[in-house]
Enzyme design. Structure first.
Site, short mmCIF file in Angstrom:
data_model
loop_
_atom_site.label_atom_id
_atom_site.label_comp_id
_atom_site.label_asym_id
_atom_site.label_seq_id
_atom_site.Cartn_x
_atom_site.Cartn_y
_atom_site.Cartn_z
N ARG A 176 0.84 -1.20 0.00
CA ARG A 176 0.00 0.00 0.00
C ARG A 176 0.87 1.25 0.00
NH1 ARG A 176 -4.28 0.92 4.87
NH2 ARG A 176 -2.41 0.37 6.06
N GLU A 236 -12.58 -3.51 16.98
CA GLU A 236 -12.27 -2.25 16.30
C GLU A 236 -13.59 -1.66 15.83
OE1 GLU A 236 -8.69 -2.31 13.85
OE2 GLU A 236 -9.81 -1.29 12.27
#
Ligand code: 3EB
Length: 269
Positions: A98, A260
């Site tokens: 990424r 999360e």
């Protein structure tokens, strides 16, 4: 509502939508926003960093083609996220790929908001929202910026901001029980939930969105589905009874994190 296998996420638009395909990216755009999704194609011999970089380059090809050149929010769902690949954790390899694509193609001083979660089944998927103008990046004063994490979490820090503000809308990244750069409350889901909610509160407050009218859409990622009821109570306490909540079973990118939570605030929805 109780989580079930039929839950899914839908983005709608008040203005006409054009659908298109650019390489492997399927997408759509309307007046001021675009949406795209692709499968992160993996094979037995390509290292995940290379597959990730290639996928993100396809994303930027889509952005160039549509003219919605600025990504404002990414979601990454990575199979076996904390699994090993040839001696290096897959999430670490993902971060390297990424980062490489962002270095080559992202024309923003800092990366936009993101989430990165894992599951044990199926293919890896990336989807995103983009616009003609970049979002304003917002950081959490309780946390070190993820893109400045020390190398103990991998050779390449994760490329994401804690939140993206775009027009009236706020996109809060996946948020967990991390203070500074360290995981807090190992093995204690109640304490991790409280710390996570405090991170969300501080972020929403810093962005000026807390207590404002409009719709909150919240997605929770739970290592154990049994967490959902307590998590739902905490989310409603912070974001209000009218929050739209989707609970998902997921692996978190650090093995010591139990949950999360991400959120969008759409004031005019
Ligand atoms: C964290 O705060 C938890 O790599 O895109 C949250 C949101 C996390 C996004 C990503 C990772 C990512 O570091 C993990």
């Amino acid at each position: 509502m109780a989580p079930d296998a039929g839950s899914f996420e839908v983005w709608t638009s008040d203005t006409p939508v054009t659908y298109l395909q650019v390489g492997p990216v399927s997408g759509a755009y309307s007046g001021d926003i675009s949406f795209g999704a692709l499968v992160l194609e993996e094979d037995a011999i390509t290292p995940l960093e290379d597959a990730t970089e290639r996928s993100y380059r396809y994303v930027f090809d889509f952005l160039d083609r549509t003219g919605f050149k600025e990504p404002i929010r990414f979601w990454n769902y990575l199979t076996a996220i904390t699994g090993d690949e040839q001696g290096v954790e897959r999430y670490r390899r993902f971060n390297t790929g990424r980062h490489r694509a962002f270095m080559a193609r992202l024309n923003q001083p800092v990366p936009p908001a993101a989430s990165c979660l894992g599951g044990e089944n199926g293919v890896s998927v990336i989807y995103f929202l983009a616009a003609r103008e970049a979002a304003r990046a917002i950081e959490n004063p309780r946390q070190i910026s993820a893109y400045e994490y020390p190398p103990i979490y991998g050779p390449t820090s994760p490329s994401f901001s804690r939140a993206s503000a775009h027009g009236p809308n706020l996109f809060i990244s996946g948020t967990a029980s991390i203070v500074g750069h360290e995981t807090r409350h190992h093995g204690d889901v109640q304490a991790q939930l409280a710390e996570t909610m405090e991170n969300l509160r501080v972020l929403a407050e810093a962005a000026g969105h807390l207590g404002q009218p409009g719709k909150w859409a919240v997605k929770t990622y739970l290592r154990d589905p049994a967490y959902w009821e307590g998590v739902e109570r905490a989310v409603r306490k912070l974001f209000g009874a009218s929050a739209e909540i989707l609970h998902l079973r997921a692996d978190i990118c650090r093995t010591d994190l139990l949950l999360e939570i991400e959120a969008c605030h759409l004031p005019e929805a």
